[in-house]
Design an enzyme around this catalytic site. Structure first.
Site, PDB file in Angstrom:
ATOM      1  N   GLU A   1     -31.210  64.176 -10.617  1.00  0.00           N
ATOM      2  CA  GLU A   1     -31.081  63.099 -11.101  1.00  0.00           C
ATOM      3  C   GLU A   1     -32.100  62.219 -10.311  1.00  0.00           C
ATOM      4  O   GLU A   1     -32.670  62.364  -9.414  1.00  0.00           O
ATOM      5  CB  GLU A   1     -29.711  62.385 -10.844  1.00  0.00           C
ATOM      6  CG  GLU A   1     -29.042  61.348 -11.210  1.00  0.00           C
ATOM      7  CD  GLU A   1     -27.864  60.675 -11.241  1.00  0.00           C
ATOM      8  OE1 GLU A   1     -26.872  61.693 -11.355  1.00  0.00           O
ATOM      9  OE2 GLU A   1     -27.729  59.996 -10.610  1.00  0.00           O
TER      10      GLU A   1
ATOM     11  N   ASP B   1     -32.697  57.895 -10.252  1.00  0.00           N
ATOM     12  CA  ASP B   1     -32.003  56.683 -10.609  1.00  0.00           C
ATOM     13  C   ASP B   1     -32.684  55.298 -10.200  1.00  0.00           C
ATOM     14  O   ASP B   1     -33.244  55.393  -9.016  1.00  0.00           O
ATOM     15  CB  ASP B   1     -30.740  56.679  -9.444  1.00  0.00           C
ATOM     16  CG  ASP B   1     -29.403  57.614  -9.866  1.00  0.00           C
ATOM     17  OD1 ASP B   1     -29.417  58.089 -11.130  1.00  0.00           O
ATOM     18  OD2 ASP B   1     -29.026  57.812  -8.907  1.00  0.00           O
TER      19      ASP B   1
ATOM     20  N   GLU C   1     -30.847  51.636 -10.025  1.00  0.00           N
ATOM     21  CA  GLU C   1     -29.732  51.073 -10.248  1.00  0.00           C
ATOM     22  C   GLU C   1     -29.865  49.494  -9.885  1.00  0.00           C
ATOM     23  O   GLU C   1     -30.239  49.132  -8.809  1.00  0.00           O
ATOM     24  CB  GLU C   1     -28.739  51.360  -9.355  1.00  0.00           C
ATOM     25  CG  GLU C   1     -28.059  52.910  -9.818  1.00  0.00           C
ATOM     26  CD  GLU C   1     -26.887  53.415  -9.180  1.00  0.00           C
ATOM     27  OE1 GLU C   1     -25.813  53.852  -9.743  1.00  0.00           O
ATOM     28  OE2 GLU C   1     -27.097  53.334  -7.817  1.00  0.00           O
TER      29      GLU C   1
ATOM     30  N   GLN D   1     -31.745  49.515  -6.405  1.00  0.00           N
ATOM     31  CA  GLN D   1     -31.541  50.760  -5.513  1.00  0.00           C
ATOM     32  C   GLN D   1     -31.896  51.746  -6.320  1.00  0.00           C
ATOM     33  O   GLN D   1     -31.834  52.064  -7.406  1.00  0.00           O
ATOM     34  CB  GLN D   1     -29.934  51.033  -5.283  1.00  0.00           C
ATOM     35  CG  GLN D   1     -29.627  52.422  -4.662  1.00  0.00           C
ATOM     36  CD  GLN D   1     -28.066  52.259  -4.338  1.00  0.00           C
ATOM     37  OE1 GLN D   1     -27.669  51.415  -3.238  1.00  0.00           O
ATOM     38  NE2 GLN D   1     -27.127  53.140  -4.845  1.00  0.00           N
ATOM     39  N   THR D   2     -32.597  52.826  -5.674  1.00  0.00           N
ATOM     40  CA  THR D   2     -33.036  53.962  -6.369  1.00  0.00           C
ATOM     41  C   THR D   2     -32.601  55.073  -5.391  1.00  0.00           C
ATOM     42  O   THR D   2     -32.413  55.164  -4.267  1.00  0.00           O
ATOM     43  CB  THR D   2     -34.610  54.053  -6.206  1.00  0.00           C
ATOM     44  OG1 THR D   2     -35.287  53.956  -4.905  1.00  0.00           O
ATOM     45  CG2 THR D   2     -35.361  53.099  -7.187  1.00  0.00           C
TER      46      THR D   2
ATOM     47  N   ASP E   1     -27.842  61.137  -1.801  1.00  0.00           N
ATOM     48  CA  ASP E   1     -27.843  60.647  -0.461  1.00  0.00           C
ATOM     49  C   ASP E   1     -29.254  60.260   0.179  1.00  0.00           C
ATOM     50  O   ASP E   1     -29.594  60.379   1.112  1.00  0.00           O
ATOM     51  CB  ASP E   1     -27.069  61.488   0.612  1.00  0.00           C
ATOM     52  CG  ASP E   1     -25.451  61.884   0.411  1.00  0.00           C
ATOM     53  OD1 ASP E   1     -24.865  60.875  -0.280  1.00  0.00           O
ATOM     54  OD2 ASP E   1     -25.168  62.962   0.638  1.00  0.00           O
TER      55      ASP E   1
ATOM     56  N   TRP F   1     -18.104  47.910  -4.843  1.00  0.00           N
ATOM     57  CA  TRP F   1     -19.307  47.999  -4.066  1.00  0.00           C
ATOM     58  C   TRP F   1     -20.603  47.284  -4.215  1.00  0.00           C
ATOM     59  O   TRP F   1     -21.308  47.339  -3.177  1.00  0.00           O
ATOM     60  CB  TRP F   1     -19.612  49.660  -3.824  1.00  0.00           C
ATOM     61  CG  TRP F   1     -19.976  50.194  -5.283  1.00  0.00           C
ATOM     62  CD1 TRP F   1     -19.301  50.553  -6.230  1.00  0.00           C
ATOM     63  CD2 TRP F   1     -21.552  50.305  -5.597  1.00  0.00           C
ATOM     64  NE1 TRP F   1     -20.009  51.191  -7.287  1.00  0.00           N
ATOM     65  CE2 TRP F   1     -21.434  50.938  -6.945  1.00  0.00           C
ATOM     66  CE3 TRP F   1     -22.862  50.005  -4.998  1.00  0.00           C
ATOM     67  CZ2 TRP F   1     -22.861  51.158  -7.658  1.00  0.00           C
ATOM     68  CZ3 TRP F   1     -23.888  50.380  -5.616  1.00  0.00           C
ATOM     69  CH2 TRP F   1     -23.847  50.799  -6.822  1.00  0.00           C
TER      70      TRP F   1
ATOM     71  N   GLY G   1     -21.654  44.647  -0.768  1.00  0.00           N
ATOM     72  CA  GLY G   1     -20.916  45.671  -0.100  1.00  0.00           C
ATOM     73  C   GLY G   1     -19.572  45.650  -0.952  1.00  0.00           C
ATOM     74  O   GLY G   1     -18.458  46.083  -0.434  1.00  0.00           O
TER      75      GLY G   1
ATOM     76  N   ARG H   1     -26.989  57.887   9.874  1.00  0.00           N
ATOM     77  CA  ARG H   1     -26.584  59.055   8.808  1.00  0.00           C
ATOM     78  C   ARG H   1     -27.372  60.281   9.035  1.00  0.00           C
ATOM     79  O   ARG H   1     -26.795  61.279   8.931  1.00  0.00           O
ATOM     80  CB  ARG H   1     -27.120  58.364   7.661  1.00  0.00           C
ATOM     81  CG  ARG H   1     -26.322  58.561   6.456  1.00  0.00           C
ATOM     82  CD  ARG H   1     -26.643  57.708   5.234  1.00  0.00           C
ATOM     83  NE  ARG H   1     -26.606  58.099   4.104  1.00  0.00           N
ATOM     84  CZ  ARG H   1     -26.797  57.703   2.839  1.00  0.00           C
ATOM     85  NH1 ARG H   1     -27.912  56.807   2.913  1.00  0.00           N
ATOM     86  NH2 ARG H   1     -26.985  58.418   1.839  1.00  0.00           N
TER      87      ARG H   1
END
Ligand SMILES: *[C@@H]1O[C@H](CO)[C@@H](O)[C@H](O)[C@H]1NC(C)=O
Length: 318
Positions: A131, A133, A135, A148-149, A158, A225, A229, A304
């Protein structure tokens, strides 16, 4: 043997056009100059993807759900997606593609768009899916959208990056496009590369190369979200929320969803040398975006990923 001509020709209206011009002008010096020009400048100059050609929605796309929440204008050259408290809506490409250049012009939900998400993405159909993306996360009036990609390979995502845009994406149409070949995936906003994901197979990172993808777009409510957030909720008194689209350009190698490779692999324009890496100008633009507009980059998120994901160095993300 199947009859192959229809696969290549109808998808390249400019080739037909060029062909016609060449024939009618019958001026060899002209083509000679073009060849010379390409030799001198073609190698040295920035090489953005081929200029997209605007086509009506129905040439390449069909609605996916909530058909009555899509409105068509000017013979389908422009469409609007509506989100209200009952439903959002979305559409998808008729074909699936293995590599190519995919572009959409979008004017995002104006005014109070907090809680809404508009997405434009490529996705394969199976479980270990790939995918790519875009967004767009809405915001309260006057507050900035976030783009957001993300890139999923073999079912694993992630890899979020988030940027602010350097313009108000609700005022005018801007083009959002993906160049995808065996060597790299490039996200463009207008002509500016905002992200690159290079084929890092040699570093043990899976790369989307053997699963055709369809294109999708949708507008929906994600106020759990999307904005700050999830703190900012959708204000339904402002509904309907409307995102507008035009362009609908697809220039890819069309393949059945089960295909493992593209029949013309290596032969199309996006396979050629100048599209296998960003050039100097494009890298400078990318660095400009990274330096000035980045909000979040998974590559530098040590909470993360205690060790940096291997593709990040290759992508010159850090
Ligand atoms: C919305 O605006 C706030 C305040 O300016 C900002 O912190 C946030 O990043 C913006 N975008 C989203 C999608 O939350």
């Amino acid at each position: 043997m199947p009859y192959l001509t229809p696969i290549t020709f109808p998808f390249f209206p400019w080739e037909e056009e060029k062909g016609k011009k060449m024939v009618s002008s019958s001026l060899p010096p002209f083509s000679f100059i073009v060849v010379l020009w390409l030799c001198f400048f073609g190698l040295a100059m920035a090489t953005p993807p081929r200029k997209p050609i605007d086509v009506p929605f129905q040439k390449n796309y069909v609605p996916t759900w909530a058909f009555d929440h899509i409105k068509y204008f000017n013979g389908g050259n422009e469409i609007q997606l509506y989100l209200d408290k009952y439903t959002g809506t979305g559409f998808q490409s008729k074909g699936s593609y293995l590599f190519g250049h995919f572009s959409m012009q979008i004017k995002l939900v104006p005014g109070d768009s907090a809680g809404t998400v508009t997405a434009f993405y490529l996705s394969s159909q199976n479980s270990e899916h790939d995918e790519i993306d875009f967004e767009f996360l809405g915001n309260r009036t006057g507050q900035p959208y976030i783009l957001q990609t993300n890139v999923f390979t073999g079912g694993k995502g992630d890899r979020e990056q988030r940027i602010y845009l350097w313009f108000d994406p609700t005022k005018d149409y801007h083009s959002y496009s993906v160049l995808w070949n065996m060597y790299q995936i490039v996200f463009f906003v207008d002509d500016v590369p905002i992200r690159v994901f290079k084929n890092s197979k040699d570093l043990g990172v899976r790369y989307p190369f053997n699963q055709p993808m369809k294109l999708y777009s949708s507008l929906w409510n994600a106020d759990d979200w999307a904005t700050r957030g999830g703190l900012e909720k959708t204000d339904w008194s402002k509904a309907p929320f409307v995102a507008a689209y035009r362009g609908f350009h697809i220039d890819g190698c069309e393949a059945s969803t089960e295909a493992k490779f593209c029949a013309t692999q290596g032969l199309r324009w996006w396979d050629q040398k100048e599209f296998q890496d960003l050039d100097g100008w494009q890298y400078r633009r990318l660095m400009w975006v990274r330096g000035k507009y980045t909000i979040y980059n998974y590559c530098t998120d040590r909470s993360r990923y205690s060790t940096m994901p291997p593709e990040c160095k290759r992508d010159r993300d850090v």
